[in-house]
Design a protein around this motif. Sequence first.
Motif, PDB file in Angstrom:
ATOM      1  N   VAL A 232       1.959   0.156  -2.135  1.00  0.00           N
ATOM      2  CA  VAL A 232       0.680   0.162  -1.425  1.00  0.00           C
ATOM      3  C   VAL A 232      -0.371   0.856  -2.285  1.00  0.00           C
ATOM      4  O   VAL A 232      -0.152   1.969  -2.768  1.00  0.00           O
ATOM      5  N   VAL A 233      -1.477   0.200  -2.473  1.00  0.00           N
ATOM      6  CA  VAL A 233      -2.613   0.797  -3.178  1.00  0.00           C
ATOM      7  C   VAL A 233      -3.866   0.545  -2.354  1.00  0.00           C
ATOM      8  O   VAL A 233      -3.968  -0.454  -1.633  1.00  0.00           O
TER       9      VAL A 233
ATOM     10  N   GLU B 212     -14.313  -1.778   6.013  1.00  0.00           N
ATOM     11  CA  GLU B 212     -13.586  -2.059   7.254  1.00  0.00           C
ATOM     12  C   GLU B 212     -12.612  -0.926   7.584  1.00  0.00           C
ATOM     13  O   GLU B 212     -12.439  -0.577   8.756  1.00  0.00           O
ATOM     14  N   VAL B 213     -11.980  -0.370   6.564  1.00  0.00           N
ATOM     15  CA  VAL B 213     -11.059   0.745   6.796  1.00  0.00           C
ATOM     16  C   VAL B 213     -11.808   1.940   7.370  1.00  0.00           C
ATOM     17  O   VAL B 213     -11.375   2.552   8.356  1.00  0.00           O
TER      18      VAL B 213
ATOM     19  N   GLY C   8       3.340   4.511  -2.526  1.00  0.00           N
ATOM     20  CA  GLY C   8       1.897   4.408  -2.668  1.00  0.00           C
ATOM     21  C   GLY C   8       1.238   5.753  -2.833  1.00  0.00           C
ATOM     22  O   GLY C   8       1.815   6.799  -2.530  1.00  0.00           O
ATOM     23  N   GLU C   9       0.026   5.711  -3.317  1.00  0.00           N
ATOM     24  CA  GLU C   9      -0.743   6.928  -3.508  1.00  0.00           C
ATOM     25  C   GLU C   9      -1.111   7.518  -2.165  1.00  0.00           C
ATOM     26  O   GLU C   9      -1.016   6.865  -1.116  1.00  0.00           O
ATOM     27  N   LYS C  10      -1.515   8.756  -2.172  1.00  0.00           N
ATOM     28  CA  LYS C  10      -1.850   9.446  -0.930  1.00  0.00           C
ATOM     29  C   LYS C  10      -3.082   8.809  -0.288  1.00  0.00           C
ATOM     30  O   LYS C  10      -3.961   8.266  -0.955  1.00  0.00           O
ATOM     31  N   GLY C  11      -3.114   8.869   1.046  1.00  0.00           N
ATOM     32  CA  GLY C  11      -4.262   8.366   1.783  1.00  0.00           C
ATOM     33  C   GLY C  11      -4.331   6.860   1.895  1.00  0.00           C
ATOM     34  O   GLY C  11      -5.423   6.292   1.962  1.00  0.00           O
TER      35      GLY C  11
END
Length: 694
Positions: free
Chosen positions: A216-217, A227-228, A52-55
Amino acid sequence: MDTRSTKGLPAVRSAPSSSGFPFTAVVGMEDLQLALILAAISPAIGGVLIRGEKGTAKSTAVRALTEILPPVDVVPGCRFSCDPEHPDSTCPDGPHGAGAQTRSARLVELPVGATEDRVLGSLHLEKALAEGVTAYEPGLLAAAHRGLLYVDEVNLLHDHLVDVLLDAAAMGRATVERDGVSVTHPAQFVLVGTMNPEEGELRPQLLDRFGLTVDVVASRDPAVRVEVMRARLAYEADPVGFVARYDGPQRELAERIVKARDLLTEVILTDAALRQIAEICASFDVDGMRADLVTARTAVAHAAWSGRTVVEVDDVRAAAKLALPHRRRRNPFDAPGLDEEQLEEAINNSTPPEPDDDPDGGPDGPGGGSPNPAEPGDGASDPAADGGDEPDGRVDARPEDSERSKEGEAAGRSGPAAVGEVVGSSEPYKARLLSVRGAGVGVAGRRSRALTEVGRVVGDRARVGREAGRPHLLATIRAAAPHQHLRGRTGPGLAVRAADVRLAVREGREGNLVLFCVDASGSMGTKKRMGEVKTAIVSLLLDAYQRRDTVGLVTFAGAASTVALPPTGSVETAVRRLESLPTGGRTPLAEGLLQAAEVLRIAAIRDPRRRPLLVLVTDGRATHGDHAFARARQAAGWLAQHGIATVVVDCEPRRGVRLGLAGELAADLGAEYLDLGEVAAGNLIRTVTDRRAA
């Protein structure tokens, strides 16, 4: 929290942290959470790879997993976490006595820059020098036994460490044979890796060892993103209070995992479920049988997680979505993921049809429906009405139409490329190895010969001042041996002076910066020729991927050059940029060479240890500006003076009049010269001359 065992184990995360981010508080990562839970329920699945990408909370979710894992019973005082009920008879700390000790689940983190000694364990250097005894100091694999081994940025792991992990994963044991130490011990762990695909792909052998994979994206739904942010800000404002609010869900999840583990042995994998799994794996054309076994184990774990004792279609579907995406990729440039329609088709093909209530097929006789199969409404129709004689309804073209179509296709492949037109590549092939001559001191990889920090020991050398490095134990002892009578005391210890310390000289392979400088102008000829050029470059990119190189892409066409891709570890991104590269226009060859020189200059400042290899793909023509070819030769001379290792791939058509301009350019560059047809691998290794190393 991180602890260090008094027995000499490496630093590990062995107990839940009271203020770690709760696993149940992770938002919008349901597939990731499910994969980690299933691997925890059934370690035989083989671990999880998270792409997945960072963060995107990859590392957060993994580290939070230990908070909900069941505790582990170990033999008291055993550095290798032996099971009291089934202690290992070959354990170096054995034989074990009676008794058991319960500790929290352990998460061991393997840094990408770790040494092989740190991972496998080695001779206890202090005891060997000071006391003259041989003692084994366990490594990270010993600490990870019966726990989780976590590798962040696993795609950046050096090849020698990948080999160690592959051996341990295949055998379930770690073996150390070095420096007078001969030890073998169990090393069974759940391997969890996280990676950002933009920084490079994972070696296929290690990729296959991961049981499950999740892409994961970050959610594009604003509500989920809110929400995150809300959860993260609340945690940072009051970590203890935030964790306390999730104490109930955390306990419930931990209890559910324990129940699923207990239920695992009671789950029945029916013949119908096995048939479905086999049909699915066969339909996706995966290699070997590991995919079938992992899917079966995952389906059983999913059934236990759902509280069922029989594997159902939903379990098989969920297992396939996690176990197959990384195994269906036929080459590194295939897009990850699973075709949902193909999956459902495979499931339906393997599901027996529902029995008919009327064995005679109804009043119309066997088969049911209308007695006349040609009548409308029964699923059959007049072929002529549907437009063809073929069983699937396709229409056979008339011979003259077919010939006209073939002529059109040939013209399309061989006709000149219009300005701005995008020409695709064909299937890549195995490319010839191009390397930089001389032993550099670079980044570990698989291309050019180099003196690296890792690799096989080929000698030793004296340490300069307080230089850091791994000491060569035997050479150090030999250097210290002549003056031991000057110690002034007796005992098993060894007197070592600073001048006695010898450092190991290791030889391996390095990864290079392979910069492609590609002529995308109209002088490259027909669309067919440009397709061949792109296929050759894709093949070289595939080779760069396998050899752990950094790649970059500079293109030139029209009136200027463009940095299509700055140096990166993502070969996959380079392929996408190349495939979308338009062609046509004039040829600013000098501008392309100068742009390549600038990219290499900046790259040398950022990463001076990675030696460059410039691959110039051109027919040698220069048509933009005054004295175009003279300026190109001048730029080539500048690159040669600065010792840039270069290979020129000549794209001039083989038929007709050949000007040989690319050959002249190669001479100015001091470069290796290849015709486009010579890019394919042969039995010889082409070495590019590095002027500085020569």
